[in-house]
Design a protein around this motif. Sequence first.
Motif, short mmCIF file in Angstrom:
data_model
loop_
_atom_site.label_atom_id
_atom_site.label_comp_id
_atom_site.label_asym_id
_atom_site.label_seq_id
_atom_site.Cartn_x
_atom_site.Cartn_y
_atom_site.Cartn_z
N THR A 192 -62.72 75.41 39.80
CA THR A 192 -62.42 73.92 39.82
C THR A 192 -61.37 73.65 40.87
N ARG A 193 -60.85 72.48 40.49
CA ARG A 193 -59.65 71.97 40.88
C ARG A 193 -58.22 72.09 40.16
N SER A 194 -59.12 71.59 38.16
CA SER A 194 -58.66 72.22 37.24
C SER A 194 -58.86 73.23 36.92
N LYS A 195 -59.95 74.00 36.65
CA LYS A 195 -60.35 74.40 35.83
C LYS A 195 -61.32 76.25 36.32
N LEU A 196 -60.75 76.62 35.38
CA LEU A 196 -61.06 78.07 34.91
C LEU A 196 -62.80 78.47 34.33
N ILE A 197 -63.51 78.91 35.14
CA ILE A 197 -64.66 78.95 33.79
C ILE A 197 -65.23 80.25 34.17
N GLY A 198 -65.43 81.28 32.51
CA GLY A 198 -66.13 82.22 32.87
C GLY A 198 -67.48 82.84 32.17
N VAL A 199 -68.58 82.81 32.60
CA VAL A 199 -69.23 82.67 31.63
C VAL A 199 -70.23 84.37 31.90
N ARG A 200 -70.83 84.71 30.71
CA ARG A 200 -71.36 85.94 30.37
C ARG A 200 -73.17 85.54 30.76
N ASP A 201 -74.02 86.89 31.08
CA ASP A 201 -75.52 86.25 30.26
C ASP A 201 -75.84 86.65 29.53
N PRO A 202 -76.86 86.03 28.64
CA PRO A 202 -76.99 86.25 27.06
C PRO A 202 -77.32 88.06 26.46
N MET A 203 -77.76 89.04 27.56
CA MET A 203 -77.68 90.62 27.41
C MET A 203 -75.93 90.56 26.89
N GLY A 204 -74.96 90.18 28.26
CA GLY A 204 -74.13 91.06 28.05
C GLY A 204 -73.41 92.07 29.08
#
Length: 494
Positions: A192-204
């Motif tokens: 976003t303008r101020s955030k870095l986001i990381g997501v991994r699916d439930p199985m990885g």
Amino acid sequence: MSERTLHPANPFDSDDLEGDKLHEECGVFGILGVADAANFVALGLHALQHRGQEAGGIVSYDPDEGFNSARRFGYVRDNFTNATLMRTLPGALAIGHVRYSTSGKKGAVIRDVQPFFGEFAMGGAAIAHNGNLTNAIQLRRELIERGSIFQSSSDSECIIHLMARSMGRTIPDRMKEALRQCEGAFSIVAMTRSKLIGVRDPMGVRPLVMGRLGDAMILASETCALDIIGAEFIREIEPGEMVVISEKGVESFRPFEPRRPQPCIFEYVYFSRPDSVLGGKSVYEVRREIGRQLAREAPVDADMVCPVPDSGTPAAIGYSQESGIPFEMGIVRNQYVGRTFIEPTEQIRNMGVRLKLNVNRALIRGKRVILIDDSIVRGTTSRKIREMILEAGAAEVHFRIASPPTVWPCFFGIDTPDREQLIAARMSETEIRDYLGVDSLNYISIDGLYKALGEENGRDPKAPAYYDAVFTGDYPIAPVDMIEKGFKLKPAAE
């Protein structure tokens, strides 16, 4: 085997040697908290180039200039080392993506190049996705019926549209709601303008790691991308985890129903760089142990162990160490030929594998050679390499493969041919040996592969530790899109 003539015309024959390898679909990288963040992203993407060579893109944010993006076809080094281009990507926050398409249309379509960007009520957001959504067609159809207008053919764009329809008050909340509707594999780096986001699916299924460079925080597909900028590895993003990084620090969330983790086993066999660390294991050391296990399972009397470079090299070293047969570089790779190499004449195009690999004739002549490769997909490349080895005067050619037979396609982020194009789905091991025209052929067993990864009892068929559907046909999530298109799962008794 004394028969040296080529097999009759075969459906696996093709001059498309690039299509005779399995390909990862992409790599992702993001950084927050460093001046000229886009330059660091470019370096990170360069380290991840093996995960996608078709195209790359970078999005950055600067408080004065807002969001800026650049998307280009080809290699990172040919595009994102241009100082003029990089000056158009200012800011201390940026994410990037390298692509080898597994979904959407193949070929040069710039609108399919990530990161994707969306403008929401609470501000803009960009997203880079590694993996494959197995219900993307279903989602896309529902979204279009509800009025969404898609700009690309990529499954990843579904996530942006799902976020736009969410009533979440923040972008991370909208992303959580969107991803709960997605099935399949996703390791995501977003901003976003101020955030870095990381997501991994439930199985990885696909990897994602976190690092630090001074006060800056980084997310990347592999640890080798941290190494290139001198960053410290902190930890992996865990399966089913979302991290939101801002000036306040790192927040961790668990937005999904828990599942048994099943990271992709082919990351260890081929996809990840050998200098990366994955799941706490050195990829290089795992591949070397695969070679050792292969030597135990399939010994043969020979004069040298020779890798098919570069992916077969660590396993060949392990095979040599275990067997006591000398390791030799009997095949040399031309490092200056990329996957997009094009020549105007058919005569040169027909050289195929010779543009990339050359046999060390003085070393090979009169020798019994064990060739170690990571996999056989259609058999085209393996057969041409066998021809080159014999033309150089080898007395015998023995293939040893550092993975089990590739029998099923992958729908979780690997670009694989249809099942009827996979040679191991149509031929027995003996028939493949005869088709290749080699003196012997052996694959590592599925239990042997698991043992090389530290599973002492091999593969647990009731609860496999890794996603291994290309070898077993056991899909942890039914690929509903492909089933709708007519794909048939493995019968329960098979």
